[in-house]
Design an enzyme around this catalytic site. Structure first.
Site, PDB file in Angstrom:
ATOM      1  N   LYS A 139      35.615 -28.496 -20.237  1.00 44.16           N
ATOM      2  CA  LYS A 139      34.198 -28.793 -20.964  1.00 44.16           C
ATOM      3  C   LYS A 139      33.598 -27.550 -21.752  1.00 44.16           C
ATOM      4  O   LYS A 139      33.327 -27.735 -23.022  1.00 44.16           O
ATOM      5  CB  LYS A 139      33.096 -29.216 -19.695  1.00 44.16           C
ATOM      6  CG  LYS A 139      33.436 -30.422 -19.013  1.00 44.16           C
ATOM      7  CD  LYS A 139      32.199 -30.640 -17.946  1.00 44.16           C
ATOM      8  CE  LYS A 139      32.163 -29.527 -16.852  1.00 44.16           C
ATOM      9  NZ  LYS A 139      33.351 -29.408 -16.119  1.00 44.16           N
TER      10      LYS A 139
ATOM     11  N   ARG B 127      36.562 -16.181 -11.486  1.00 43.56           N
ATOM     12  CA  ARG B 127      35.460 -16.699 -10.811  1.00 43.56           C
ATOM     13  C   ARG B 127      35.352 -16.857  -9.379  1.00 43.56           C
ATOM     14  O   ARG B 127      36.637 -17.197  -8.975  1.00 43.56           O
ATOM     15  CB  ARG B 127      35.016 -17.853 -11.356  1.00 43.56           C
ATOM     16  CG  ARG B 127      34.099 -17.726 -12.726  1.00 43.56           C
ATOM     17  CD  ARG B 127      34.004 -18.958 -13.612  1.00 43.56           C
ATOM     18  NE  ARG B 127      33.423 -20.399 -12.716  1.00 43.56           N
ATOM     19  CZ  ARG B 127      33.370 -21.364 -13.190  1.00 43.56           C
ATOM     20  NH1 ARG B 127      33.239 -21.233 -14.765  1.00 43.56           N
ATOM     21  NH2 ARG B 127      32.922 -22.541 -12.514  1.00 43.56           N
TER      22      ARG B 127
ATOM     23  N   ARG C 240      42.526 -19.170 -14.735  1.00 47.71           N
ATOM     24  CA  ARG C 240      41.541 -19.037 -15.498  1.00 47.71           C
ATOM     25  C   ARG C 240      41.171 -17.592 -15.292  1.00 47.71           C
ATOM     26  O   ARG C 240      40.986 -17.059 -14.312  1.00 47.71           O
ATOM     27  CB  ARG C 240      40.208 -20.035 -15.253  1.00 47.71           C
ATOM     28  CG  ARG C 240      38.976 -19.645 -15.952  1.00 47.71           C
ATOM     29  CD  ARG C 240      37.972 -20.491 -16.080  1.00 47.71           C
ATOM     30  NE  ARG C 240      37.740 -21.231 -14.707  1.00 47.71           N
ATOM     31  CZ  ARG C 240      36.512 -21.971 -14.562  1.00 47.71           C
ATOM     32  NH1 ARG C 240      36.325 -22.758 -15.689  1.00 47.71           N
ATOM     33  NH2 ARG C 240      36.443 -22.612 -13.714  1.00 47.71           N
TER      34      ARG C 240
ATOM     35  N   ARG D  57      24.798 -33.565 -13.912  1.00 45.66           N
ATOM     36  CA  ARG D  57      25.806 -33.651 -12.965  1.00 45.66           C
ATOM     37  C   ARG D  57      25.578 -34.519 -11.840  1.00 45.66           C
ATOM     38  O   ARG D  57      26.436 -35.032 -10.870  1.00 45.66           O
ATOM     39  CB  ARG D  57      26.023 -32.151 -12.396  1.00 45.66           C
ATOM     40  CG  ARG D  57      27.137 -31.485 -12.674  1.00 45.66           C
ATOM     41  CD  ARG D  57      27.095 -30.292 -11.760  1.00 45.66           C
ATOM     42  NE  ARG D  57      28.342 -29.766 -11.759  1.00 45.66           N
ATOM     43  CZ  ARG D  57      29.080 -28.930 -12.655  1.00 45.66           C
ATOM     44  NH1 ARG D  57      28.397 -28.446 -13.768  1.00 45.66           N
ATOM     45  NH2 ARG D  57      30.065 -28.492 -12.329  1.00 45.66           N
TER      46      ARG D  57
ATOM     47  N   ARG E 169      35.014 -28.570  -5.110  1.00 41.95           N
ATOM     48  CA  ARG E 169      34.287 -28.803  -6.221  1.00 41.95           C
ATOM     49  C   ARG E 169      34.803 -30.214  -6.799  1.00 41.95           C
ATOM     50  O   ARG E 169      34.166 -31.035  -7.331  1.00 41.95           O
ATOM     51  CB  ARG E 169      34.399 -27.807  -7.289  1.00 41.95           C
ATOM     52  CG  ARG E 169      33.613 -26.686  -6.796  1.00 41.95           C
ATOM     53  CD  ARG E 169      34.134 -25.362  -7.794  1.00 41.95           C
ATOM     54  NE  ARG E 169      34.053 -25.337  -9.233  1.00 41.95           N
ATOM     55  CZ  ARG E 169      34.951 -24.658 -10.042  1.00 41.95           C
ATOM     56  NH1 ARG E 169      35.567 -23.554  -9.462  1.00 41.95           N
ATOM     57  NH2 ARG E 169      34.571 -24.835 -11.193  1.00 41.95           N
TER      58      ARG E 169
END
Ligand code: AP5
Ligand code: MG
Ligand code: ZN
Length: 214
Positions: A13, A160, A127, A88, A171
């Site tokens: 996203k 992160r 990431r 969300r 998640r």
């Protein structure tokens, strides 16, 4: 043009929203980035949000909705905006709809970046993020020119806090329970578009441009 990016954590996203914002010259509004900036600056909102984010849980709607409703009424949003990570939950979608209705407006597109769960964990573990400018990299598919350093601003890249594998799984569960119902919600509104998010990033973007128009 007013656009919502939908998709699982790690679907891309943010990666796509940044390109959309640049091409169509509209602001990119990421609630995750806003919370992370608040955590970094140790604000009251940041302290509250962090306890939820670190566990892979959603930040409560009451901390999230007003923030976005205020943001989209700022001057730079007059010609549109791309929302990344909001709404969300169904209550968030309703809050957005009501706020826009008061302005005589509505969303134009909800773009679902579709990536199966199997691909997600791998993406998240690779990431690397720049907390200064918001740029995102992947150590294999989208590496920075110099390892550990942001191409844009030269800051150090970090993993992160919520990208640990067990938190990623959490998640994903939260996504399926609370966010996936938005796909039907926007399909019923007639504004849902879906793209195959497993393609290379520039192919995903080309599909999005096809939907939005050049
Ligand atoms: P948020 O920051 O929104 O995280 P998320 O939804 O979990 O999504 P990510 O940012 O992890 O993934 P992304 O889809 O942006 O993917 P990216 O482009 O980085 O939210 C974090 C937390 O904040 C939430 O868990 C919650 O606690 C809280 N929060 C935020 N908004 C909230 C709200 N509205 N309500 C309540 N709580 C809220 O890409 C992922 C990786 O894959 C990168 O490394 C990237 O380089 C790579 N990649 C991207 N595209 C491709 C491709 N096509 N091929 C290969 N690799 C790719
Ligand atoms: Mg993101
Ligand atoms: Zn940077």
């Amino acid at each position: 043009m007013k656009i919502i990016m939908l998709g699982a954590p790690g679907a891309g996203k943010g990666t796509q929203a940044k390109q959309i914002a640049a091409k169509y010259d509209i602001p990119h509004i990421s609630t995750g980035d806003i919370f992370r900036a608040n955590i970094k600056n140790n604000t009251e909102l940041g302290q509250k949000a962090k306890t939820y984010m670190d566990q892979g849980l959603l930040v409560p709607d009451e901390l999230t909705c007003d923030l976005v409703v205020d943001r989209i009424q700022q001057d730079d949003c007059k010609t549109g905006f791309v929302l990344d990570g909001f709404p969300r939950t169904i209550p968030q979608a309703e809050a957005l709809e009501n706020a826009l209705a008061k302005l005589g407006q509505s969303m134009d597109y909800a773009i679902d970046v579709d990536v199966p769960d199997e691909n997600i964990v791998n993406r998240m573990s690779g990431r690397r993020a720049c907390l200064k400018c918001g740029a995102t990299y992947h150590i294999v598919s989208i590496p920075p020119k110099k390892e550990g350093v942001c191409d844009n601003c030269g800051s150090e890249l970090v993993i992160r806090d919520d990208d640990k594998p067990e938190t990623v799984q959490k998640r994903l569960n939260v996504y399926h329970e609370q966010t996936q119902p938005l796909i039907d919600f926007y399909s019923n509104k007639g504004i849902l578009k879906s793209v195959d998010g497993t393609q290379p990033m520039d192919r995903v973007f080309a599909d999005i441009v096809n939907i939005l128009g050049a």
